[in-house]
Design a protein around this motif. Structure first.
Motif, PDB file in Angstrom:
ATOM      1  N   LYS A 112       0.842  -1.196   0.000  1.00  0.00           N
ATOM      2  CA  LYS A 112       0.000   0.000   0.000  1.00  0.00           C
ATOM      3  C   LYS A 112       0.879   1.248   0.000  1.00  0.00           C
ATOM      4  N   ARG A 113       0.421   2.254  -0.706  1.00  0.00           N
ATOM      5  CA  ARG A 113       1.143   3.529  -0.797  1.00  0.00           C
ATOM      6  C   ARG A 113       0.317   4.595  -0.092  1.00  0.00           C
ATOM      7  N   VAL A 114       0.933   5.294   0.859  1.00  0.00           N
ATOM      8  CA  VAL A 114       0.224   6.281   1.669  1.00  0.00           C
ATOM      9  C   VAL A 114       0.993   7.601   1.658  1.00  0.00           C
ATOM     10  N   ILE A 115       0.272   8.685   1.435  1.00  0.00           N
ATOM     11  CA  ILE A 115       0.847  10.029   1.533  1.00  0.00           C
ATOM     12  C   ILE A 115       0.541  10.576   2.919  1.00  0.00           C
ATOM     13  N   VAL A 116       1.536  11.120   3.586  1.00  0.00           N
ATOM     14  CA  VAL A 116       1.352  11.771   4.885  1.00  0.00           C
ATOM     15  C   VAL A 116       1.943  13.173   4.803  1.00  0.00           C
TER      16      VAL A 116
ATOM     17  N   LEU B 177       0.794  11.361  -5.963  1.00  0.00           N
ATOM     18  CA  LEU B 177      -0.314  10.493  -6.375  1.00  0.00           C
ATOM     19  C   LEU B 177       0.127   9.610  -7.542  1.00  0.00           C
ATOM     20  N   PRO B 178      -0.461   8.417  -7.712  1.00  0.00           N
ATOM     21  CA  PRO B 178      -1.596   7.858  -6.978  1.00  0.00           C
ATOM     22  C   PRO B 178      -1.181   7.261  -5.629  1.00  0.00           C
TER      23      PRO B 178
ATOM     24  N   GLN C 164     -11.983  15.797  -3.162  1.00  0.00           N
ATOM     25  CA  GLN C 164     -13.022  15.995  -4.175  1.00  0.00           C
ATOM     26  C   GLN C 164     -12.538  15.724  -5.600  1.00  0.00           C
ATOM     27  N   MET C 165     -11.421  15.014  -5.726  1.00  0.00           N
ATOM     28  CA  MET C 165     -10.919  14.656  -7.054  1.00  0.00           C
ATOM     29  C   MET C 165     -11.911  13.738  -7.760  1.00  0.00           C
ATOM     30  N   ASP C 166     -12.110  13.966  -9.043  1.00  0.00           N
ATOM     31  CA  ASP C 166     -13.008  13.112  -9.825  1.00  0.00           C
ATOM     32  C   ASP C 166     -12.355  11.779 -10.167  1.00  0.00           C
ATOM     33  N   THR C 167     -11.087  11.817 -10.497  1.00  0.00           N
ATOM     34  CA  THR C 167     -10.352  10.594 -10.813  1.00  0.00           C
ATOM     35  C   THR C 167      -9.038  10.587 -10.038  1.00  0.00           C
ATOM     36  N   GLY C 168      -8.584   9.407  -9.678  1.00  0.00           N
ATOM     37  CA  GLY C 168      -7.303   9.281  -8.993  1.00  0.00           C
ATOM     38  C   GLY C 168      -7.341   9.593  -7.516  1.00  0.00           C
ATOM     39  N   ARG C 169      -8.550   9.737  -6.939  1.00  0.00           N
ATOM     40  CA  ARG C 169      -8.650  10.033  -5.510  1.00  0.00           C
ATOM     41  C   ARG C 169      -8.196   8.821  -4.702  1.00  0.00           C
ATOM     42  N   PRO C 170      -7.370   9.035  -3.658  1.00  0.00           N
ATOM     43  CA  PRO C 170      -7.021   7.909  -2.786  1.00  0.00           C
ATOM     44  C   PRO C 170      -8.281   7.274  -2.195  1.00  0.00           C
TER      45      PRO C 170
END
Length: 397
Positions: free
Chosen positions: A187-191, A263-264, A311-317
């Motif tokens: 899993k890839r997580v942005i902090v 992202l992603p 609120q991203m339409d595509t590519g939202r985590p």
């Protein structure tokens, strides 16, 4: 995680091979056994003696070594390791791997193995972007090969762009993840963490009292569960944790750009205390006191990172978590923020002066989700981070 692990390190030909010497040192510091394989091209950049001295192990170089191959040494090498790491991985070696070629020791052992393989590409930017290389990358990923990097940066050839081999500690973190059996493996997580500094002039800025301790603890906890963590941090008081990819920033605008670049991701935790406003036009020279009165500062609103990603339409985590640091009506304000931003969870806390939470060692949070508000007892920030990381692992399972 790396203590007593056997790492077969393939060093191929490229100027980045000098970084592999530091990588060997970093791995041995953590208790790993490093078995080095050096290609003929690799010997043009680092010597077998230097590699052997740092690894504390014989360097394997020749497919047709009579002593080693008497017992099919290339097969034994490829299957006795816990992980095979190729650093640097040149365009040529990647092409061999993708095509199933085996014309030297390195390519032969990579073909004769069922051991997990992690590669750290390093090459000229145009080589990296070439359609042939991109096809090979897709083939290797489909075959289950792990990648770390490459990074953007200046090249030895004078060009700039993607192609720089990842730094040794970044590779160590990737090796740690590859060998981890934690629930967040893969899993890839942005902090995000720390404050942002919004310049007024070259010597003054707008900031807040965030130390970055909570965000740092969260990044560490997620990495401990096997996650690949992209740690985007403002100028924090605490050092970043090991085992994560650190992206240092200063302003909210830079943090927004760094998050979008990362992202992603499977999840994003926005723990940074981002300044809501910035000076619309920061002065390029230091503001001076004058008899004419106080300077007038015109403010502009900073980008809303949490709302933008939520609120991203595509590519939202799949899971987006925000923080709400409040001084009054904590639950009501945080619940309203949860609805307004569009995120999945909000971690709310009271940062009024009497709590000593901002900049302190403890935290008292309430987790707000679509199911309601769940208050957690006051505890050390490391314990808050561990509990939150476990919840994230459950949600992503």
């Amino acid at each position: 995680m790396l203590a007593s692990k056997r790492i077969l390190l393939v060093i191929s030909g490229g100027i980045a091979a000098f970084k592999s010497l530091d990588l060997i040192r970093r791995l041995r510091e953590r208790g790993a056994h490093v078995i080095p394989v050096l290609t003929r091209a690799g010997e043009e950049f680092v010597t077998p003696l230097s590699v052997s001295a740092l690894a504390g192990h014989k360097v394997f170089r020749d497919l047709f070594d009579l002593t080693d191959e008497a017992e099919m040494g290339h097969i034994e090498l490829s299957r006795s390791a816990d992980l095979i790491v190729v650093a640097p991985a040149t365009a040529n070696l990647m092409a061999k791997m993708a095509g199933g070629m085996a014309d030297d020791l390195a390519s032969t052992l990579l073909l004769a193995t069922d051991t997990p393989v992690l590669i750290a590409p390093a090459m000229n930017v145009r080589m990296w972007q070439h359609p042939a290389t991109q096809r090979n990358i897709e083939t290797l990923k489909a075959d289950g090969i792990g990648f770390v990097g490459p990074d953007d940066g200046d090249m030895a050839c004078g060009e700039y762009g993607p192609g720089r081999m990842a730094e040794p500690l970044e590779i160590v973190a990737a090796i740690d993840r590859a060998l981890s059996d934690g629930p967040l493996k893969g899993k890839r997580v942005i902090v995000t963490s720390g404050p942002t500094h919004e310049p007024i002039d070259p010597v003054r800025y707008i900031a807040n009292r965030s130390s970055g301790a909570q965000g740092t603890a969260i990044a560490h906890a997620l990495a401990s569960l096997g996650a690949e963590v992209m740690f985007v941090t403002g100028p924090a008081d605490v050092p970043p944790p090991e085992g994560v990819t650190v992206v240092p920033v200063e302003t909210a605008g830079q943090m927004m750009q760094a998050v979008q670049t990362a992202l992603p991701a499977d999840a994003a935790v926005f723990a940074a205390a981002v300044a809501d406003w910035r000076v619309a036009s920061a002065n390029t020279s230091k503001l001076k006191k004058t008899k004419g009165g106080l300077p007038v500062l015109e403010f502009a609103e900073n980008p809303d990172i949490l709302a933008t990603i939520s609120q991203m339409d595509t590519g939202r985590p799949g899971l987006v978590i925000g923080f709400a640091a409040e001084t009054d009506d904590v639950i009501a304000n945080a619940t309203a923020k949860h609805a307004r931003k569009g995120c999945d969870w909000i971690v709310a806390n009271d940062v009024s002066h009497a709590t000593a939470i901002m900049g302190g060692l403890e935290n008292h949070v309430t987790l707000i989700t679509n199911d309601g508000a769940e208050e957690w007892p006051r505890m050390a920030k490391a314990d808050v981070a561990a509990r939150l990381a476990e919840r994230i692992a459950q949600a992503l399972a």
